[in-house]
Design a protein around this motif. Structure first.
Motif, PDB file in Angstrom:
ATOM      1  N   ALA A   1       0.986  -1.024  -0.024  1.00  0.00           N
ATOM      2  CA  ALA A   1      -0.074  -0.219  -0.067  1.00  0.00           C
ATOM      3  C   ALA A   1       0.927   1.298   0.095  1.00  0.00           C
ATOM      4  O   ALA A   1       0.589   2.336  -0.410  1.00  0.00           O
ATOM      5  N   LEU A   2       2.033   1.210   0.612  1.00  0.00           N
ATOM      6  CA  LEU A   2       3.122   2.376   0.190  1.00  0.00           C
ATOM      7  C   LEU A   2       3.948   2.153  -0.875  1.00  0.00           C
ATOM      8  O   LEU A   2       4.674   3.064  -0.960  1.00  0.00           O
ATOM      9  N   GLY A   3       3.454   1.432  -1.881  1.00  0.00           N
ATOM     10  CA  GLY A   3       4.339   1.382  -3.011  1.00  0.00           C
ATOM     11  C   GLY A   3       5.403   0.487  -3.100  1.00  0.00           C
ATOM     12  O   GLY A   3       6.056   0.505  -4.368  1.00  0.00           O
ATOM     13  N   PHE A   4       5.792  -0.348  -2.276  1.00  0.00           N
ATOM     14  CA  PHE A   4       6.599  -1.456  -2.501  1.00  0.00           C
ATOM     15  C   PHE A   4       6.163  -2.622  -3.165  1.00  0.00           C
ATOM     16  O   PHE A   4       4.886  -2.771  -3.096  1.00  0.00           O
ATOM     17  N   VAL A   5       7.025  -3.496  -3.539  1.00  0.00           N
ATOM     18  CA  VAL A   5       6.831  -4.589  -4.292  1.00  0.00           C
ATOM     19  C   VAL A   5       7.238  -5.733  -3.389  1.00  0.00           C
ATOM     20  O   VAL A   5       8.483  -5.583  -2.992  1.00  0.00           O
ATOM     21  N   CYS A   6       6.835  -6.729  -2.969  1.00  0.00           N
ATOM     22  CA  CYS A   6       7.191  -7.928  -2.335  1.00  0.00           C
ATOM     23  C   CYS A   6       8.264  -8.765  -3.332  1.00  0.00           C
ATOM     24  O   CYS A   6       7.531  -9.409  -3.991  1.00  0.00           O
ATOM     25  N   ARG A   7       9.385  -8.534  -2.958  1.00  0.00           N
ATOM     26  CA  ARG A   7      10.489  -9.588  -3.722  1.00  0.00           C
ATOM     27  C   ARG A   7      10.542 -10.932  -3.205  1.00  0.00           C
ATOM     28  O   ARG A   7      10.842 -11.999  -4.010  1.00  0.00           O
ATOM     29  N   GLU A   8      10.497 -11.205  -1.863  1.00  0.00           N
ATOM     30  CA  GLU A   8      10.626 -12.251  -1.267  1.00  0.00           C
ATOM     31  C   GLU A   8       9.793 -12.409  -0.036  1.00  0.00           C
ATOM     32  O   GLU A   8       9.846 -11.444   0.817  1.00  0.00           O
ATOM     33  N   THR A   9       9.187 -13.797   0.499  1.00  0.00           N
ATOM     34  CA  THR A   9       8.848 -13.844   1.670  1.00  0.00           C
ATOM     35  C   THR A   9       9.373 -14.971   2.270  1.00  0.00           C
ATOM     36  O   THR A   9       9.871 -15.908   1.728  1.00  0.00           O
ATOM     37  N   ARG A  10      10.047 -14.997   3.707  1.00  0.00           N
ATOM     38  CA  ARG A  10      10.676 -16.243   4.155  1.00  0.00           C
ATOM     39  C   ARG A  10      11.866 -16.538   3.457  1.00  0.00           C
ATOM     40  O   ARG A  10      12.214 -17.803   3.292  1.00  0.00           O
ATOM     41  N   TRP A  11      12.495 -15.427   2.966  1.00  0.00           N
ATOM     42  CA  TRP A  11      13.736 -15.891   2.108  1.00  0.00           C
ATOM     43  C   TRP A  11      14.918 -16.480   3.016  1.00  0.00           C
ATOM     44  O   TRP A  11      15.165 -16.004   3.930  1.00  0.00           O
ATOM     45  N   ARG A  12      15.476 -17.800   2.815  1.00  0.00           N
ATOM     46  CA  ARG A  12      16.388 -18.428   3.580  1.00  0.00           C
ATOM     47  C   ARG A  12      17.676 -18.734   2.836  1.00  0.00           C
ATOM     48  O   ARG A  12      17.718 -19.128   1.436  1.00  0.00           O
ATOM     49  N   GLY A  13      18.753 -18.235   3.356  1.00  0.00           N
ATOM     50  CA  GLY A  13      20.134 -18.218   2.807  1.00  0.00           C
ATOM     51  C   GLY A  13      20.886 -19.151   3.829  1.00  0.00           C
ATOM     52  O   GLY A  13      20.392 -19.523   4.757  1.00  0.00           O
ATOM     53  N   PRO A  14      22.142 -19.402   3.632  1.00  0.00           N
ATOM     54  CA  PRO A  14      23.072 -20.149   4.490  1.00  0.00           C
ATOM     55  C   PRO A  14      23.334 -19.421   5.934  1.00  0.00           C
ATOM     56  O   PRO A  14      23.460 -20.145   7.018  1.00  0.00           O
ATOM     57  N   TYR A  15      22.984 -18.246   5.804  1.00  0.00           N
ATOM     58  CA  TYR A  15      23.203 -17.329   7.135  1.00  0.00           C
ATOM     59  C   TYR A  15      22.091 -17.201   7.958  1.00  0.00           C
ATOM     60  O   TYR A  15      21.964 -16.568   9.037  1.00  0.00           O
ATOM     61  N   GLY A  16      20.783 -17.695   7.151  1.00  0.00           N
ATOM     62  CA  GLY A  16      19.604 -17.175   8.024  1.00  0.00           C
ATOM     63  C   GLY A  16      18.469 -16.808   7.168  1.00  0.00           C
ATOM     64  O   GLY A  16      18.712 -16.738   6.206  1.00  0.00           O
ATOM     65  N   GLU A  17      17.339 -16.405   7.718  1.00  0.00           N
ATOM     66  CA  GLU A  17      16.224 -16.195   7.274  1.00  0.00           C
ATOM     67  C   GLU A  17      15.779 -14.777   7.360  1.00  0.00           C
ATOM     68  O   GLU A  17      15.995 -14.081   8.180  1.00  0.00           O
ATOM     69  N   ILE A  18      15.187 -14.167   6.394  1.00  0.00           N
ATOM     70  CA  ILE A  18      14.807 -12.715   6.151  1.00  0.00           C
ATOM     71  C   ILE A  18      13.200 -12.747   5.997  1.00  0.00           C
ATOM     72  O   ILE A  18      12.916 -13.599   5.044  1.00  0.00           O
ATOM     73  N   ASP A  19      12.505 -12.476   6.885  1.00  0.00           N
ATOM     74  CA  ASP A  19      10.939 -12.357   6.834  1.00  0.00           C
ATOM     75  C   ASP A  19      10.414 -12.049   5.536  1.00  0.00           C
ATOM     76  O   ASP A  19       9.734 -12.509   4.844  1.00  0.00           O
ATOM     77  N   LEU A  20      10.865 -10.577   5.072  1.00  0.00           N
ATOM     78  CA  LEU A  20      10.298 -10.092   4.096  1.00  0.00           C
ATOM     79  C   LEU A  20      11.294  -9.127   3.150  1.00  0.00           C
ATOM     80  O   LEU A  20      12.064  -8.488   4.113  1.00  0.00           O
ATOM     81  N   ILE A  21      11.489  -9.148   1.944  1.00  0.00           N
ATOM     82  CA  ILE A  21      12.128  -8.382   1.111  1.00  0.00           C
ATOM     83  C   ILE A  21      11.381  -7.732   0.457  1.00  0.00           C
ATOM     84  O   ILE A  21      10.835  -8.157  -0.543  1.00  0.00           O
ATOM     85  N   MET A  22      11.231  -6.371   0.645  1.00  0.00           N
ATOM     86  CA  MET A  22      10.416  -5.210  -0.275  1.00  0.00           C
ATOM     87  C   MET A  22      11.207  -4.202  -0.965  1.00  0.00           C
ATOM     88  O   MET A  22      12.178  -3.826  -0.478  1.00  0.00           O
ATOM     89  N   GLU A  23      10.784  -3.993  -2.413  1.00  0.00           N
ATOM     90  CA  GLU A  23      11.449  -3.342  -3.249  1.00  0.00           C
ATOM     91  C   GLU A  23      10.451  -1.931  -3.333  1.00  0.00           C
ATOM     92  O   GLU A  23       9.390  -2.176  -3.755  1.00  0.00           O
ATOM     93  N   GLY A  24      11.161  -0.862  -3.122  1.00  0.00           N
ATOM     94  CA  GLY A  24      10.404   0.435  -3.357  1.00  0.00           C
ATOM     95  C   GLY A  24      11.654   1.369  -4.026  1.00  0.00           C
ATOM     96  O   GLY A  24      12.525   1.061  -4.722  1.00  0.00           O
ATOM     97  N   SER A  25      11.578   2.426  -3.256  1.00  0.00           N
ATOM     98  CA  SER A  25      12.884   3.538  -3.538  1.00  0.00           C
ATOM     99  C   SER A  25      13.819   3.048  -2.853  1.00  0.00           C
ATOM    100  O   SER A  25      15.046   3.466  -3.404  1.00  0.00           O
ATOM    101  N   CYS A  26      13.704   1.929  -1.886  1.00  0.00           N
ATOM    102  CA  CYS A  26      14.975   1.333  -1.457  1.00  0.00           C
ATOM    103  C   CYS A  26      14.657  -0.265  -1.294  1.00  0.00           C
ATOM    104  O   CYS A  26      13.503  -0.650  -1.795  1.00  0.00           O
ATOM    105  N   LEU A  27      15.558  -0.984  -0.904  1.00  0.00           N
ATOM    106  CA  LEU A  27      15.214  -2.523  -0.777  1.00  0.00           C
ATOM    107  C   LEU A  27      15.352  -2.608   0.785  1.00  0.00           C
ATOM    108  O   LEU A  27      16.254  -2.122   1.505  1.00  0.00           O
ATOM    109  N   ALA A  28      14.083  -2.839   1.220  1.00  0.00           N
ATOM    110  CA  ALA A  28      13.790  -3.031   2.890  1.00  0.00           C
ATOM    111  C   ALA A  28      13.796  -4.730   3.010  1.00  0.00           C
ATOM    112  O   ALA A  28      13.149  -5.352   2.512  1.00  0.00           O
TER     113      ALA A  28
END
Length: 135
Positions: free
Chosen positions: A38-65
């Motif tokens: 609703a703030l203009g971001f696009v969801c790139r990933e949910t519960r992204w998991r890599g070898p170092y851990g998990e990120i709940d959400l990765i959101m892209e807008g004017s920045c990558l959050a």
């Protein structure tokens, strides 16, 4: 006669609590993703998991959050659930994510904390924490 491991009443209660926590976490993350959208971001990933851990959400807008979602009965109870060790894991996971997506390397990024209370209300704390790569 003894019960099989994992089949005691306490084991079943523990499993049920864990399942409720997992599902309520998924619901909170979906709510937060919709809030960002609703703030203009696009969801790139949910519960992204890599070898170092998990990120709940990765959101892209004017920045990558890179967003960590914490849910509790109150915002005051949710906020302290982000531990320093978790901040370090999220930071390392974010660096790994960026390394896998070279197109994002020049995009400004930040680490946000999203709090969800028992009523489903959301409080976003943009740029809530910093990651020191030396950690």
């Amino acid at each position: 006669m003894s019960q099989a491991p994992g089949d005691t009443p306490e084991d079943r209660r523990r499993h049920a609590r864990g399942l409720r926590a997992h599902l309520s976490g998924e619901v909170a993350e979906a709510q937060v993703a919709r809030h960002y959208e609703a703030l203009g971001f696009v969801c790139r990933e949910t519960r992204w998991r890599g070898p170092y851990g998990e990120i709940d959400l990765i959101m892209e807008g004017s920045c990558l959050a890179f967003v960590e979602v914490k849910r509790a009965r109150t915002f005051a109870q949710a906020a302290p659930r982000l531990a320093p060790a978790q901040v370090a894991r999220i930071g390392r996971a974010a660096l790994d994510y960026i390394a896998r997506h070279p197109d994002l390397r020049l995009k400004p990024m930040r680490f946000d904390l999203a709090l969800v209370d028992g009523k489903g209300e959301i409080r976003l704390i943009p740029d809530a924490f910093r990651f020191d790569q030396g950690v």
